[in-house]
Scaffold this motif. Structure first.
Motif, PDB file in Angstrom:
ATOM      1  N   GLN A  64       0.702  -1.243  -0.067  1.00 17.14           N
ATOM      2  CA  GLN A  64      -0.187   0.067  -0.035  1.00 17.14           C
ATOM      3  C   GLN A  64       0.964   1.275  -0.200  1.00 17.14           C
ATOM      4  OE1 GLN A  64      -2.345  -0.949   3.355  1.00 17.14           O
ATOM      5  NE2 GLN A  64      -4.106  -1.420   2.298  1.00 17.14           N
ATOM      6  N   ASN A  65       2.020   1.152   0.936  1.00 19.75           N
ATOM      7  CA  ASN A  65       2.724   2.319   0.897  1.00 19.75           C
ATOM      8  C   ASN A  65       3.372   2.636  -0.468  1.00 19.75           C
ATOM      9  OD1 ASN A  65       2.259   2.909   3.504  1.00 19.75           O
ATOM     10  ND2 ASN A  65       3.987   1.792   4.362  1.00 19.75           N
ATOM     11  N   THR A  66       4.038   1.595  -1.062  1.00 23.60           N
ATOM     12  CA  THR A  66       4.532   1.605  -2.531  1.00 23.60           C
ATOM     13  C   THR A  66       3.588   2.159  -3.568  1.00 23.60           C
ATOM     14  OG1 THR A  66       5.983  -0.152  -1.897  1.00 23.60           O
ATOM     15  CG2 THR A  66       6.001   0.304  -4.159  1.00 23.60           C
ATOM     16  N   VAL A  67       2.238   1.766  -3.616  1.00 20.03           N
ATOM     17  CA  VAL A  67       1.509   2.183  -4.547  1.00 20.03           C
ATOM     18  C   VAL A  67       1.071   3.636  -4.030  1.00 20.03           C
ATOM     19  CG1 VAL A  67      -0.990   2.070  -5.114  1.00 20.03           C
ATOM     20  CG2 VAL A  67       0.378  -0.208  -4.788  1.00 20.03           C
ATOM     21  N   PHE A  68       0.976   4.010  -2.919  1.00 22.86           N
ATOM     22  CA  PHE A  68       0.888   5.447  -2.521  1.00 22.86           C
ATOM     23  C   PHE A  68       1.839   6.307  -3.186  1.00 22.86           C
ATOM     24  CE2 PHE A  68       1.491   8.975   0.164  1.00 22.86           C
ATOM     25  CZ  PHE A  68       0.200   9.919  -0.147  1.00 22.86           C
ATOM     26  N   ALA A  69       3.217   5.845  -3.086  1.00 21.92           N
ATOM     27  CA  ALA A  69       4.375   6.422  -3.707  1.00 21.92           C
ATOM     28  C   ALA A  69       4.046   6.542  -5.086  1.00 21.92           C
ATOM     29  CB  ALA A  69       5.659   5.806  -3.258  1.00 21.92           C
TER      30      ALA A  69
END
Length: 221
Positions: free
Chosen positions: A21-26
């Protein structure tokens, strides 16, 4: 059923999901035009995290005394878009994505079990001798709507892991004594990889027919 083992595995899944989720947000916030290389790194990282997540969820299924593994792997192969066919002595395997770069942390494990299952079932239904003097043709098909800068050098791609799975079911051996490797790059509607295996004697005609078909598609598009 070990409750502690299940809880520990669900914790791993949860942690991996948060990372994804954090990577997709980035990815959603990055300026693609200014940071193209960072985008490639992040998108690749997201894909690998998703693959690891699939493997961890699969472990969660198998952690019990699971009796439906074959049915599960059948549906996993279908969901991933793995397709196998045999025509005129040519074995063709279609996989749902491009192969990863060698220099990056590659993980094709999410494909191994479904592909292994699909090949095992196919070989049971389609009786054919193991290839012993063959050509293995890897075709990387790139989405034609995206930048051609994405097209990679063949020596930077990780082919061995998937070839190991295929050779178990279709080849005498994957050493140079029994097979040669041929690489091709094409443009298509979406990213995917196709692997064709055939006896060397069949390769010249197949290659000529294939190139003619690709040219006709290009001329008519």
């Amino acid at each position: 059923m070990d409750k502690k083992a299940i809880y520990q595995q669900t914790q791993k899944v949860e942690a991996e999901l948060v990372k994804l989720q954090n990577t997709v947000f980035a990815l959603q916030t990055i300026d693609f035009q200014k940071h193209r290389s960072n985008y490639e790194e992040l998108s690749t990282e997201a894909a690998y995290k998703a693959e690891r997540l699939a493997c961890q969820l699969r472990k969660l299924v198998y952690i019990t005394d699971f009796t439906g593994e074959s049915d599960y792997l059948k549906h996993a192969a279908e969901a991933q878009g793995i397709h196998i066919s045999l025509e005129n002595g040519i074995l063709s395997v279609t996989l749902p994505a491009l192969f990863p770069k060698r220099k990056l942390r590659s993980n094709t494990a999410f494909l191994h079990d479904p592909l292994n299952y699909a090949l095992h079932e196919f070989v049971k239904e389609q009786s054919f001798p193991l290839y012993r003097d063959c050509i293995i043709c890897f075709i990387q098909v790139y989405d034609k709507s995206l930048s051609r800068k994405r097209i990679r050098d063949y020596d930077n791609l990780e082919f061995k892991q998937i070839l190991d799975v295929i050779s178990t079911h279709a080849l005498i051996d994957d050493s140079g004594q029994f097979c040669d490797i041929h690489h091709m790059t094409e443009l298509g509607a979406e990213d995917h990889t196709v692997i064709h295996i055939m006896e060397k004697s069949a390769f010249p005609k197949w290659l000529a027919d294939h190139e003619t078909a690709i040219k006709n598609i290009s001329d008519n598009s």
